[in-house]
Design a protein around this motif. Structure first.
Motif, PDB file in Angstrom:
ATOM      1  N   PHE A   1       9.023   0.873 -12.801  1.00  0.00           N
ATOM      2  CA  PHE A   1       8.475   1.744 -13.384  1.00  0.00           C
ATOM      3  C   PHE A   1       9.198   2.264 -14.426  1.00  0.00           C
ATOM      4  O   PHE A   1       8.773   3.252 -15.558  1.00  0.00           O
ATOM      5  N   ALA A   2       9.985   1.533 -15.160  1.00  0.00           N
ATOM      6  CA  ALA A   2      10.809   1.497 -16.545  1.00  0.00           C
ATOM      7  C   ALA A   2       9.836   1.188 -17.488  1.00  0.00           C
ATOM      8  O   ALA A   2       9.198   0.165 -17.390  1.00  0.00           O
ATOM      9  N   SER A   3       9.436   1.852 -18.834  1.00  0.00           N
ATOM     10  CA  SER A   3       8.609   1.487 -19.768  1.00  0.00           C
ATOM     11  C   SER A   3       9.391   1.976 -21.110  1.00  0.00           C
ATOM     12  O   SER A   3       9.543   3.024 -21.022  1.00  0.00           O
ATOM     13  N   ASN A   4       9.125   1.196 -21.946  1.00  0.00           N
ATOM     14  CA  ASN A   4       9.583   1.785 -23.223  1.00  0.00           C
ATOM     15  C   ASN A   4       8.212   2.580 -24.017  1.00  0.00           C
ATOM     16  O   ASN A   4       8.577   3.206 -24.936  1.00  0.00           O
ATOM     17  N   SER A   5       7.279   2.400 -23.670  1.00  0.00           N
ATOM     18  CA  SER A   5       5.935   3.174 -24.267  1.00  0.00           C
ATOM     19  C   SER A   5       5.172   3.541 -23.408  1.00  0.00           C
ATOM     20  O   SER A   5       4.332   2.959 -22.734  1.00  0.00           O
ATOM     21  N   HIS A   6       5.136   5.155 -22.946  1.00  0.00           N
ATOM     22  CA  HIS A   6       4.161   5.649 -21.978  1.00  0.00           C
ATOM     23  C   HIS A   6       3.903   7.165 -22.350  1.00  0.00           C
ATOM     24  O   HIS A   6       4.093   7.989 -21.729  1.00  0.00           O
ATOM     25  N   GLN A   7       3.530   7.328 -23.722  1.00  0.00           N
ATOM     26  CA  GLN A   7       3.221   8.560 -24.035  1.00  0.00           C
ATOM     27  C   GLN A   7       1.924   9.077 -23.221  1.00  0.00           C
ATOM     28  O   GLN A   7       1.008   8.133 -22.948  1.00  0.00           O
ATOM     29  N   ALA A   8       1.723  10.372 -23.112  1.00  0.00           N
ATOM     30  CA  ALA A   8       0.595  10.682 -22.363  1.00  0.00           C
ATOM     31  C   ALA A   8      -0.849  10.198 -22.930  1.00  0.00           C
ATOM     32  O   ALA A   8      -0.996  10.213 -24.045  1.00  0.00           O
ATOM     33  N   GLY A   9      -1.568   9.724 -21.821  1.00  0.00           N
ATOM     34  CA  GLY A   9      -3.012   9.215 -22.304  1.00  0.00           C
ATOM     35  C   GLY A   9      -2.907   7.926 -22.990  1.00  0.00           C
ATOM     36  O   GLY A   9      -3.931   7.217 -23.382  1.00  0.00           O
ATOM     37  N   SER A  10      -1.782   7.242 -22.980  1.00  0.00           N
ATOM     38  CA  SER A  10      -1.626   5.791 -23.700  1.00  0.00           C
ATOM     39  C   SER A  10      -1.847   4.733 -22.826  1.00  0.00           C
ATOM     40  O   SER A  10      -1.868   5.034 -21.510  1.00  0.00           O
ATOM     41  N   PRO A  11      -2.257   3.532 -23.200  1.00  0.00           N
ATOM     42  CA  PRO A  11      -2.340   2.669 -22.238  1.00  0.00           C
ATOM     43  C   PRO A  11      -0.864   2.102 -21.339  1.00  0.00           C
ATOM     44  O   PRO A  11      -1.155   1.897 -20.020  1.00  0.00           O
ATOM     45  N   GLY A  12       0.340   2.608 -21.799  1.00  0.00           N
ATOM     46  CA  GLY A  12       1.354   2.517 -20.988  1.00  0.00           C
ATOM     47  C   GLY A  12       1.523   3.495 -20.043  1.00  0.00           C
ATOM     48  O   GLY A  12       1.688   3.417 -18.683  1.00  0.00           O
ATOM     49  N   ASP A  13       0.810   4.905 -20.169  1.00  0.00           N
ATOM     50  CA  ASP A  13       0.629   5.923 -19.243  1.00  0.00           C
ATOM     51  C   ASP A  13      -0.147   5.471 -18.048  1.00  0.00           C
ATOM     52  O   ASP A  13       0.045   5.676 -16.786  1.00  0.00           O
ATOM     53  N   ASP A  14      -1.288   4.761 -18.375  1.00  0.00           N
ATOM     54  CA  ASP A  14      -2.402   4.360 -17.403  1.00  0.00           C
ATOM     55  C   ASP A  14      -1.736   3.327 -16.699  1.00  0.00           C
ATOM     56  O   ASP A  14      -2.121   3.261 -15.491  1.00  0.00           O
ATOM     57  N   ALA A  15      -1.058   2.409 -17.246  1.00  0.00           N
ATOM     58  CA  ALA A  15      -0.535   1.195 -16.458  1.00  0.00           C
ATOM     59  C   ALA A  15       0.401   1.976 -15.357  1.00  0.00           C
ATOM     60  O   ALA A  15       0.526   1.435 -14.030  1.00  0.00           O
ATOM     61  N   LEU A  16       1.311   2.778 -15.920  1.00  0.00           N
ATOM     62  CA  LEU A  16       2.226   3.492 -14.757  1.00  0.00           C
ATOM     63  C   LEU A  16       1.467   4.109 -13.843  1.00  0.00           C
ATOM     64  O   LEU A  16       1.930   4.030 -12.431  1.00  0.00           O
ATOM     65  N   ALA A  17       0.414   4.904 -14.111  1.00  0.00           N
ATOM     66  CA  ALA A  17      -0.493   5.593 -13.251  1.00  0.00           C
ATOM     67  C   ALA A  17      -1.090   4.547 -11.968  1.00  0.00           C
ATOM     68  O   ALA A  17      -1.083   4.860 -10.970  1.00  0.00           O
ATOM     69  N   ASN A  18      -1.464   3.514 -12.444  1.00  0.00           N
ATOM     70  CA  ASN A  18      -1.853   2.276 -11.728  1.00  0.00           C
ATOM     71  C   ASN A  18      -0.851   1.757 -10.779  1.00  0.00           C
ATOM     72  O   ASN A  18      -1.248   1.733  -9.548  1.00  0.00           O
ATOM     73  N   LYS A  19       0.286   1.952 -11.256  1.00  0.00           N
ATOM     74  CA  LYS A  19       1.410   1.299 -10.308  1.00  0.00           C
ATOM     75  C   LYS A  19       1.624   2.295  -9.335  1.00  0.00           C
ATOM     76  O   LYS A  19       1.953   1.969  -8.089  1.00  0.00           O
ATOM     77  N   VAL A  20       1.623   3.537  -9.923  1.00  0.00           N
ATOM     78  CA  VAL A  20       1.979   4.908  -8.653  1.00  0.00           C
ATOM     79  C   VAL A  20       0.921   4.680  -7.495  1.00  0.00           C
ATOM     80  O   VAL A  20       0.972   4.739  -6.345  1.00  0.00           O
TER      81      VAL A  20
END
Length: 773
Positions: free
Chosen positions: A157-176
């Protein structure tokens, strides 16, 4: 069956006029087929002549009988009686076994048994008694959590870019979401369209001081936009006390650009305090004495004095919602911008005016009217789609009552301490408890909801929008919220901010969770001891995600953290990395995360395991009494020195009476709990509902959640709170022009009845009320 009837006929040497018929009918309401034993006669007409038919049919329903044929011997009659008795016994045994099996199934579940399905149905508890001792529950949770699991979860779940509503945020949401599904728990998502401010995409923000232009990369979301020029005025941390000191020196704040240090209070509070005095802009910097993070480190944040989407105050940001344009009163009307420590140093070196007060440092100057600076903010307001991710493990008795565990998923940068650790703790608790249920025989009495929020960095936006969207149902069914944001920021101490109702639960967890740096002792022994409340407890802040659950929704909430003697300095920067956090924890971050999971898990499992909720109603007694006593003292002071403002007829007696009503009602409910039958599910549910209503009934019903969202009169914010009443009385005593005696009396009366209303609800039935007002 026909063959059996024929055999009986031969045994009795006659034709049976009456027989027993077993009718196998499917029970559509239960889990099994049931056996219906029906006695009937082949004769539809009455038997006449000897009066037997008349005797058996004196009611509308005909009773079965066996017609005796002439010439039958006593031996045949004995055979017939014995056979009838045998058939009756067989039918009784079959019926008993079928109904006994049915009784083992949940009485309230409507289902159909599939005989082709080899997988047995999950057993549902039908009694109030626990299926597992608490000591075993604790041991199972400890066995499920491990340091190695946290190491791997951190990496996932570590990520360098996951601001709200960004692709990085969506990717973490899918992992959860994927993890929750792997654990076999029910999942769903909650979508919102929110408005957030971002740094200008094509332009820049700038600060110009004496010909030198700076273009900071950091920014403050929800700032006003435009350009302002004014004289610089240094105001320390921007607290109310700091501005009072400046006013005491006859320094005019009107139109000034306020330069303040980060820390002590939130960015939003600093800007709000400056705006009240008509400042034109605020510049915030991380002073090296407080934040040794580098002179050129950029900082990020928001300045909305509230939580949630400020452009949909009090209601949810769902798509296609047709509300007229509106904005929160907590949005600032002045500019706000962050600058680096190096930029601040260049400004402060050239300031004139008075020397700083000794308690502020006493080295540089405060600034004078000629120290002009221009601040330009060009932030862009954009709409973003965010997703909250949920999973639930349902309870076996009160599945519609639940505790919520939540963690924010987004961050300005890497956000390792801010979001990665909390998300990892959330996921590991979901895995551990689901394993306990599936493989260890643990049965939750109530449900646990796991929530992964987005847009936490903008002021708990994801969590607050969910609360606003489902407020009516959540306030009746959610009985606690446990916040997992920033649970590990150091190793030296342990801090908790919570509703007073949860203090006993917190103390119990401290006594049972082992200290991560010294496993031979508990947290209670290492960081708190008998005076744990003074050592551990702190005030719940508005920028904490637990705050809207408590102050807006009336849900008892808790937020906690392992921390160092000096707070973690990298929140709101791009330096919040795993390496920085490991430095703060002496490379024991997984161990502290595991202890945080045990602490949160202990509280959650206690709440879903016990018959009665362990929420201590007595804790609010002392808080209400102390605040009522302070109001009483200040009312008498104002009546003595400003009698024209508050007449002698104004009595605090009614408020004191309401306080007493709450005290008596809470003691009565505690007594009811002690004397309750824990095997009585309905009684436990009624008592628990009365306990759950306390926090909700401390929300003032006389203010709008749109205009004053934090309606809690003890833990909230606004003129309706008891703290605000005390402050208003002080303003009346000092003849402050903003003080309003009529407004005070109105709020005073409404607060009185809010406390009395809470006491009435706590008492239960209308005939049990102790209402002396």
């Amino acid at each position: 069956m026909d063959q059996a009837r024929s055999t009986i006929f031969k045994m009795l040497n006659g034709e049976p006029r009456s027989y027993t018929r077993f009718n196998l009918t499917e029970n559509m309401e239960g889990d099994n087929s049931q056996v219906e034993m029906k006695l009937s006669s082949d004769m539809d007409e009455e038997v006449g002549g000897n009066g037997v038919g008349d005797h058996l049919n004196h009611n509308s329903e005909r009773s079965p009988y066996v017609a005796r044929k002439p010439g039958r011997t006593p031996k045949n009659i004995c055979f017939m009686a014995a056979t009838t008795l045998l058939i009756f016994i067989i039918g009784y045994l079959i019926g008993y076994l079928v109904h006994r099996k049915k009784d083992l199934a949940p009485s309230c579940a409507a289902s159909k048994l599939d005989f082709n399905d080899d997988v047995p149905e999950a057993f549902h508890e039908t009694r109030a008694a626990p299926l597992m001792d608490w000591d075993k529950v604790e041991k199972l949770l400890a066995q499920q959590l491990s340091v190695s699991n946290f190491d791997s979860t951190f990496r996932e779940f570590a990520s360098n870019s996951h601001q709200a509503g960004s692709p990085g945020d969506d990717a973490l949401a899918n992992k959860v979401l994927k993890r929750f599904k792997e654990y076999g728990i029910q999942t769903w998502t909650d979508e919102h369209f929110i408005k957030i401010q971002q740094a200008p995409a094509s332009g820049f923000n700038k600060v110009v001081f004496k010909g030198r232009e700076e273009r900071p990369q950091g920014f403050l979301s929800y700032s006003a936009t435009g350009s302002r020029t004014g004289a610089v005025l240094y105001a320390h941390y921007g607290q109310e006390s700091d501005f009072r000191m400046l006013q005491g020196k006859s320094i005019n704040v009107n139109g000034r650009v306020i330069l303040v240090r980060a820390g002590k209070i939130s960015f939003a509070e600093k800007v709000y305090n400056a705006a009240k005095l008509n400042a034109s802009a605020v510049l915030i910097y991380p002073d090296p004495d407080d934040y040794p993070i580098g002179e050129n480190t950029q900082i990020y944040g928001h300045v909305h004095l509230g939580s949630g989407d400020p452009y949909t105050p009090g209601f949810p940001s769902f798509n296609h919602t047709q509300f007229p344009p509106v904005q929160s009163s907590g949005l600032p009307s002045i500019l706000a911008q962050t600058i680096t420590a190096n930029m601040a140093t260049n400004i402060m070196r050239q300031l004139g005016g008075e020397t700083l007060p000794p308690e502020w440092g006493g080295v540089t100057k405060l600034g004078n009217e000629t120290d002009l600076v221009t601040v330009e903010v060009n932030n862009v307001l954009t709409e973003r789609k965010i997703n909250n991710i949920f999973g639930v493990i349902k309870g076996y008795v009160d599945s519609d009552r639940y505790v919520i565990l939540g963690a924010q998923r987004d961050s300005w940068g890497p956000g390792f301490a801010r979001s990665t650790v909390g998300t990892s703790v959330l996921v590991e608790l979901a895995r551990s408890i689901s394993e306990m249920v599936k493989h260890e025989g643990f049965r939750l009495r109530r449900s646990i909801v796991f929530a992964s929020w987005s847009a936490g960095e903008y002021g708990s936006v994801g969590a607050t929008e969910w609360l606003e969207g489902y407020l009516s149902s959540l306030s009746m069914k959610a009985f606690s919220y446990i916040n997992l944001d920033g649970v590990v920021t150091g190793r030296d101490s342990f801090k908790v901010a919570a509703s007073p109702l949860m203090y006993s639960l917190i103390e119990g967890a401290l006594k049972e969770v082992k200290a991560p740096s010294k496993p031979s002792v508990t947290l209670y022994d290492q960081v708190s001891g008998p005076h744990w409340e003074k050592v551990v407890l702190e005030e719940l802040q508005m920028d904490d995600a637990a705050y809207p659950f408590l102050a807006f929704s009336g849900i008892p909430s808790v937020s906690f953290r392992f921390t160092s003697n000096s707070d973690y300095k990298y929140f709101g920067t791009l330096l919040d990395t795993e390496d920085k956090l490991n430095s703060a924890t002496s490379s024991q971050t997984p161990q502290f995360a595991m202890a945080a999971a045990q602490f949160a898990g202990h509280i959650a499992l206690r709440l879903v395991h016990d018959h009665l909720l362990r929420l201590d109603l007595q804790k609010y007694n002392s808080i209400i009494r102390s605040q009522v006593a302070e109001i009483n003292r200040r009312v008498k002071t104002v009546q003595r020195y400003q009698p024209q403002l508050l007449p002698k007829a104004l009595s605090v007696q009614w408020l004191i009476s309401a306080s007493g009503s709450y005290s008596r009602a809470s003691r009565a409910l505690a007594k009811d709990s002690e004397n309750s039958d824990l095997e009585d599910i309905e009684m436990c549910r009624l008592i628990n509902d009365r306990i759950m209503a306390v926090e909700r009934n401390l929300l003032s019903p006389y203010v709008s959640p749109k205009d004053s969202p934090f309606r809690h009169i003890l833990m909230g914010s606004g003129p309706h709170t008891l703290n605000a009443l005390s402050t208003h009385l002080e303003a009346l005593r000092l003849s402050n022009p903003e003080a309003d005696a009529d407004l005070f009396r109105n709020q005073f009366a409404l607060a009185t009845w809010t406390i009395q209303g809470c006491a009435n609800s706590l008492a239960g039935d209308i005939w049990a009320l102790d209402n002396e007002i």
